[in-house]
Design a protein around this motif. Structure first.
Motif: not given
Length: 125
Positions: A73-74, A77-78, A80-81
């Motif tokens: 998940l980390d 999340e990264e 996405i940026k």
């Protein structure tokens, strides 16, 4: 795509089919791409998984990601940026060569009602 080439994970140690029959046949093609993912990740100071997911984001609107650990998940999340530039996307895609089907997909290839029947041109029928 989430680890440098040759990294031994628990899954790779347990998945004897993948090493011998699936990924072993395409190692020379795959290594170039994996090395490029690693290079881009290093340049952007992020994980290889985040770069692989960021690339996927350039191909589909809503990728479906199966996460079984928090660090998965980390990485998502990264990713996405991250917006990969055209040069990075090209570097990841240029060395790609399609792999032959393996496992169940290859076993199904010879069935009478197989998806390959749709690949035949009308002139060949």
């Amino acid at each position: 795509m989430a680890h440098p080439f040759g990294t031994q994970t628990v899954r790779r140690k347990q998945d004897l089919f993948s090493k011998k029959d699936k990924y072993g046949k395409t190692v020379n093609i795959d290594r170039t791409i994996i090395d490029e993912v690693e290079k881009i990740a290093r340049n952007r100071n992020t994980s290889m998984a985040a770069i692989a997911l960021a690339w996927l984001k350039t191909k589909v609107t809503a990728p479906i990601v199966g996460a079984t650990k928090v660090h998965h998940l980390d990485a998502l999340e990264e990713a996405i940026k991250i917006n990969l530039n055209k040069e990075e996307v090209h570097a990841l895609e240029a060395p790609y060569k399609a792999h032959d089907l393996e496992g169940v997909m290859a076993d199904n290839r010879n069935r009478e009602h197989n998806w390959t029947q749709y690949l035949i041109n009308d002139s060949e029928k």
